[in-house]
Scaffold this motif. Structure first.
Motif, mmCIF file in Angstrom:
data_model
loop_
_atom_site.group_PDB
_atom_site.id
_atom_site.type_symbol
_atom_site.label_atom_id
_atom_site.label_comp_id
_atom_site.label_asym_id
_atom_site.label_seq_id
_atom_site.Cartn_x
_atom_site.Cartn_y
_atom_site.Cartn_z
ATOM 1 N N LYS A 109 -25.887 9.851 18.223
ATOM 2 C CA LYS A 109 -25.136 11.080 18.439
ATOM 3 C C LYS A 109 -24.405 11.458 17.154
ATOM 4 O O LYS A 109 -24.006 10.593 16.377
ATOM 5 N N HIS A 110 -24.209 12.758 16.958
ATOM 6 C CA HIS A 110 -23.450 13.226 15.802
ATOM 7 C C HIS A 110 -21.986 12.802 15.922
ATOM 8 O O HIS A 110 -21.402 12.820 17.010
ATOM 9 N N SER A 111 -21.408 12.421 14.805
ATOM 10 C CA SER A 111 -19.987 12.129 14.737
ATOM 11 C C SER A 111 -19.414 12.739 13.465
ATOM 12 O O SER A 111 -20.063 12.727 12.415
ATOM 13 N N ASP A 112 -18.211 13.281 13.577
ATOM 14 C CA ASP A 112 -17.521 13.790 12.393
ATOM 15 C C ASP A 112 -17.014 12.634 11.537
ATOM 16 O O ASP A 112 -16.935 11.480 11.989
ATOM 17 N N LEU A 113 -16.630 12.958 10.324
ATOM 18 C CA LEU A 113 -15.906 12.045 9.440
ATOM 19 C C LEU A 113 -14.692 12.791 8.898
ATOM 20 O O LEU A 113 -14.651 14.018 8.920
ATOM 21 N N ILE A 114 -13.722 12.037 8.413
ATOM 22 C CA ILE A 114 -12.598 12.639 7.713
ATOM 23 C C ILE A 114 -12.684 12.215 6.246
ATOM 24 O O ILE A 114 -12.654 11.022 5.944
ATOM 25 N N ARG A 115 -12.825 13.205 5.388
ATOM 26 C CA ARG A 115 -12.850 12.933 3.942
ATOM 27 C C ARG A 115 -11.414 12.847 3.424
ATOM 28 O O ARG A 115 -10.541 13.594 3.870
ATOM 29 N N TYR A 116 -11.166 11.918 2.501
ATOM 30 C CA TYR A 116 -9.825 11.842 1.915
ATOM 31 C C TYR A 116 -9.899 11.659 0.400
ATOM 32 O O TYR A 116 -10.831 11.062 -0.135
ATOM 33 N N ARG A 117 -8.896 12.220 -0.248
ATOM 34 C CA ARG A 117 -8.713 12.037 -1.686
ATOM 35 C C ARG A 117 -7.266 11.624 -1.902
ATOM 36 O O ARG A 117 -6.348 12.390 -1.635
#
Length: 316
Positions: free
Chosen positions: A123-131
């Motif tokens: 299943k598709h899952s989001d990610l959280i990008r961080y800098r």
């Protein structure tokens, strides 16, 4: 299709890992599939291995199924190594004590049946990008489950130390850490900048920037998360008293705290859903917990990667 199992040798007991390898072998033989096993050698080695594996496989047309065998930190390494590559699906086999990301799909025990893992659908899952910035050091990456700042992060930090004591397991170490951090009432002094231009600044008990609902081995602190909605849930708890926290914790653990009248009337929690966010330490630095791994930072920029990867859910 290739099946790869990336095992964190420091996650879980040796007998549990041996049992896992036996189950993988039996299920693979029954289903007639080929698989490979890789044991990580050091921190971030899983990310390096997966990245090289995906790069070599790119263009072959063959699909990869890579299973992170460990805890949330192992999932994080595998996801970061595989991000951006096509024909890759990520699975998880719980060996650690937290296993919070997979709780969004079911009980950790559901992920121990290898036949169901081999035949599961993704299943598709989001990610959280961080800098993140600290001094001259810039850190960039992706989070699958949750960032924690303040109380939750401090508990995880202390739990990792207490777990080294004899006869203290993961759950007991976590509860002891909650008690100690509560006595210290240690939060974080932050400036939070929202996309609409609003700012929340000052001493806060805890801040969670989340894709999934759970942290701390099943505490449902961010209850309205959906893994595929293109939004991160931001839960900011004010600097409440110890007594109020003790009263709130049972419902907070179950994920029913947002329904409590005392929390609604007293504006204890600011809960929003965002596509981006900026958090800065008002002091010299803050401690940031990323899928269970802790670093020291000054400022962090967060943004959502919608449908960032595909996660394998075991068959019923």
């Amino acid at each position: 299709m290739k099946y790869i199992f990336v095992i964190n040798p420091h996650s879980g007991k040796k007998k549990k890992q041996e049992h896992l390898l036996s189950n993988i072998s039996e299920a693979a033989k029954k289903l007639g599939v080929r698989y490979e096993v890789y044991r990580t050698a050091a921190e971030k080695d899983g990310e390096r291995y997966v990245s090289e594996l995906c790069r070599k496989n790119e263009g072959s047309g063959e699909a990869l199924r890579i299973y992170a065998c460990g805890g949330d930190g192992t999932i994080n390494e595998v996801v970061n190594g595989a991000f951006g590559y096509d024909n890759v699906e990520i699975g998880a086999v719980p060996l650690g004590t937290g296993n919070d990301y997979i709780r969004n799909y079911g009980e950790p025990s559901d992920f121990l049946y290898m036949e169901k893992q081999f035949t599961g659908r993704s299943k598709h899952s989001d990610l959280i990008r961080y800098r993140a910035e600290y001094g001259t050091t810039v850190t960039e990456g992706y989070c699958a489950n949750m960032f924690n700042i303040g109380f939750d992060c401090n508990v995880v930090d202390l739990t990792s130390q207490i777990k080294r004591l004899p006869f203290v397991g993961g759950s007991l170490a976590y509860l002891i850490s909650v008690a100690i951090i509560l006595i210290r009432k240690k939060g974080a002094d932050l400036r939070i900048e929202y996309p609409d231009g609003s700012v929340k600044s000052g001493k806060l008990l805890l801040t969670a920037i989340a894709n999934g609902c759970f942290c701390g081995g099943g505490v449902k602190g961010v209850p309205y998360c959906r893994l595929d909605d293109g939004l991160m849930d931001v839960s900011v708890v004010n600097d409440i008293s110890r007594l109020f926290f003790i009263m709130m914790f049972p419902s907070y653990s179950k994920g029913t705290h947002m329904e409590q009248k005392k929390i609604q009337v007293n504006n204890v929690i600011k809960y929003t859903q965002e596509k981006s966010l900026v958090v800065t330490a008002n002091g010299d630095s803050l401690r940031l917990c990323t899928d269970g791994e802790i670093t020291t930072q000054k400022q962090i920029e967060f943004s959502v990667v919608h449908n960032g990867f595909r996660f394998i859910v075991p068959g019923k």
